[in-house]
Design an enzyme around this catalytic site. Sequence first.
Site, PDB file in Angstrom:
ATOM      1  N   GLY A  49       0.831  -1.203   0.000  1.00 25.52           N
ATOM      2  CA  GLY A  49       0.000   0.000   0.000  1.00 25.52           C
ATOM      3  C   GLY A  49       0.862   1.248   0.000  1.00 25.52           C
ATOM      4  O   GLY A  49       2.060   1.177   0.277  1.00 25.52           O
ATOM      5  N   CYS A  53       5.144  -6.301   1.580  1.00 24.25           N
ATOM      6  CA  CYS A  53       5.549  -4.899   1.617  1.00 24.25           C
ATOM      7  C   CYS A  53       4.842  -4.147   2.758  1.00 24.25           C
ATOM      8  O   CYS A  53       5.113  -4.420   3.911  1.00 24.25           O
ATOM      9  CB  CYS A  53       5.313  -4.255   0.248  1.00 24.25           C
ATOM     10  N   TYR A  54       3.903  -3.259   2.464  1.00 21.42           N
ATOM     11  CA  TYR A  54       3.192  -2.578   3.561  1.00 21.42           C
ATOM     12  C   TYR A  54       2.551  -3.607   4.497  1.00 21.42           C
ATOM     13  O   TYR A  54       2.519  -3.427   5.713  1.00 21.42           O
ATOM     14  CB  TYR A  54       2.113  -1.640   3.007  1.00 21.42           C
ATOM     15  N   HIS A 105       7.778  -7.616  -3.767  1.00 19.20           N
ATOM     16  CA  HIS A 105       6.461  -7.973  -4.316  1.00 19.20           C
ATOM     17  C   HIS A 105       6.528  -9.302  -5.073  1.00 19.20           C
ATOM     18  O   HIS A 105       6.931  -9.332  -6.237  1.00 19.20           O
ATOM     19  CB  HIS A 105       5.965  -6.862  -5.245  1.00 19.20           C
ATOM     20  N   GLU A 137       4.097 -10.905  -6.210  1.00 22.09           N
ATOM     21  CA  GLU A 137       2.975 -11.019  -7.158  1.00 22.09           C
ATOM     22  C   GLU A 137       3.302 -10.500  -8.554  1.00 22.09           C
ATOM     23  O   GLU A 137       2.581 -10.774  -9.503  1.00 22.09           O
ATOM     24  CB  GLU A 137       1.731 -10.302  -6.600  1.00 22.09           C
ATOM     25  N   ASP A 194     -17.285  -9.346 -22.730  1.00 26.69           N
ATOM     26  CA  ASP A 194     -18.015  -9.493 -21.472  1.00 26.69           C
ATOM     27  C   ASP A 194     -19.494  -9.801 -21.704  1.00 26.69           C
ATOM     28  O   ASP A 194     -20.039 -10.741 -21.136  1.00 26.69           O
ATOM     29  CB  ASP A 194     -17.880  -8.226 -20.609  1.00 26.69           C
ATOM     30  N   LYS A 222     -10.531 -10.093 -16.511  1.00 28.04           N
ATOM     31  CA  LYS A 222     -10.800 -10.159 -17.953  1.00 28.04           C
ATOM     32  C   LYS A 222     -10.327 -11.478 -18.590  1.00 28.04           C
ATOM     33  O   LYS A 222     -11.057 -12.098 -19.358  1.00 28.04           O
ATOM     34  CB  LYS A 222     -10.093  -8.985 -18.629  1.00 28.04           C
TER      35      LYS A 222
END
Length: 517
Positions: free
Chosen positions: A55, A82-83, A172, A174, A230, A372
């Site tokens: 964050g 991290c945060y 990170h 991710e 979509d 998506k």
Amino acid sequence: MSENILIIDFGSQVTQLIARRVRECGIYCEIHPFNKVTDSFIKDFAPNGIILSGGPSSVTEKGSPRAAEYIFSMGLPVLGICYGQQTMVEQLGGKVESSEKREFGRAFIHIEKNSIIFNGICKQGDKKQVWMSHGDHVTVIPKGFSVIASSEGAPFAIIADEARHFYGVQFHPEVAHTPDGAALIKNFAYKICGCKGGWSMSTFRDREIEKIREQVGSGRVLCGLSGGVDSSVVAALLHEAIGDQLLCVLVDHGLMRLNETESIVNFFRDEFHVPMIHCDASELFLSKLKDEIDPEKKRKIIGATFIDVFEKEAKKAGGADFLAQGTLYPDVIESVNFVGGKSITIKTHHNVGGLPERMNMKLVEPLRELFKDEVRQLGRELGLSEEIVGRHPFPGPGLAVRMPGQKITKENLNILRKADAIYIDEIKKAGLYDEIWQALAVLLPVRTVGVMGDSRSYDYALALRAVTSTDGMTADFYQFNHEFLGRVSNRIINEVKGINRVTYDITSKPPGTIEWE
Ligand code: XMP
């Protein structure tokens, strides 16, 4: 839902990527903002483990976000990123400080100790590449923790209290720039949280079909079909779930690309046998848009006219109890604004907002939990062709926002349609369509002088744009080779009457946007 990971969001730009990584390893997860995650919420959610995101705040600031204390006393594994690591450390009695030396980008960590989280990835003594982005760092770790990896800028790059199953990483895992990050998250989910996996798109599809049947009962559902990925997936899923209780309404605003509407109608009505109203309202839209060149006013006119037409058609067809919408997970997360303040409207994206209340319909939003690319996977699962599921995004107001400063007339639309079709055709022929996130042509309001054969021409200039992106929020212009651009330019100028000059847009987003208006 038997297995579940809860991701608590502290506002990082890349929180959604954590969810992606967890789902990629076959485990369902949800992201919730830190201030909505109360003790009772966690109990109801019953996760197998919790991940605290990064964050933008600093834990050293008064009033900065904290995780619910309950998280650390319920006996569940926690991974702080991290945060998330810093608030965990702070909340468990350690210390975090701001440092002069900020660390952004590629860094290397040294594995100090073996740990279950490194299973199959690395061992003590190894060096691993990671991606850092932090100003603050941990200076004192809480009781029970030890350092299992360190880096030059972050001596506490990975810390762990293995007895309590608490892990904290300063980098990170991710993001793609941490090459073994996904494996680290997988180890957390499988080895530490004890998940077994098994979540897949086909389980999602079966579960969602059941849920739709339960929600809708014998009711009737309307679905606005635009032909985009979509709405196509929503229509196919609903059709499989409730058959003829579904009615699709395709409002044709006359701002679609070459042969686009025809192919959507053919596919859904004639091949998929989905009950459908195809309403050609192009004359009405064009008359309302007459002389309008302001982008936001165009969007408002199109949005309002769309709703009017949709409502009339729906009433003519006997109305409905539900309205299906292709709301995606990023839309749901973005609409929860916990940082406070209003985000600035850069462009208003039109949808059927306001209709459910006006027509007293309840919403069916079966894609609310998907990203998506997961929607694309679901589309394939439902038997939709690559041509539909792999389509580039196309804006609701269509070609109307691809002719800045130009009057929207049939003639101009036809010029743009032809040029766009050649451009996309060449991209497909060159095998580049799937590499590009979105490609478009923009008809410019300038005429330029040219020479064609022996005569002078005075025609429109056209801009071509192609971008790579993961979510449309940021984008880079696509680096075509010059030969390709030359070929497209030649074909457009030779084949499209009204255009005598072609340019290529080399602006990224930010500072540009993807569309020109
Ligand atoms: P921008 O131009 O804002 O576009 O960088 C990001 C993505 O959104 C699409 N876009 C729209 N989609 N209604 C829509 O449904 C709109 O008014 C609209 N404006 C932009 C754009 O095509 C890109 O995919």
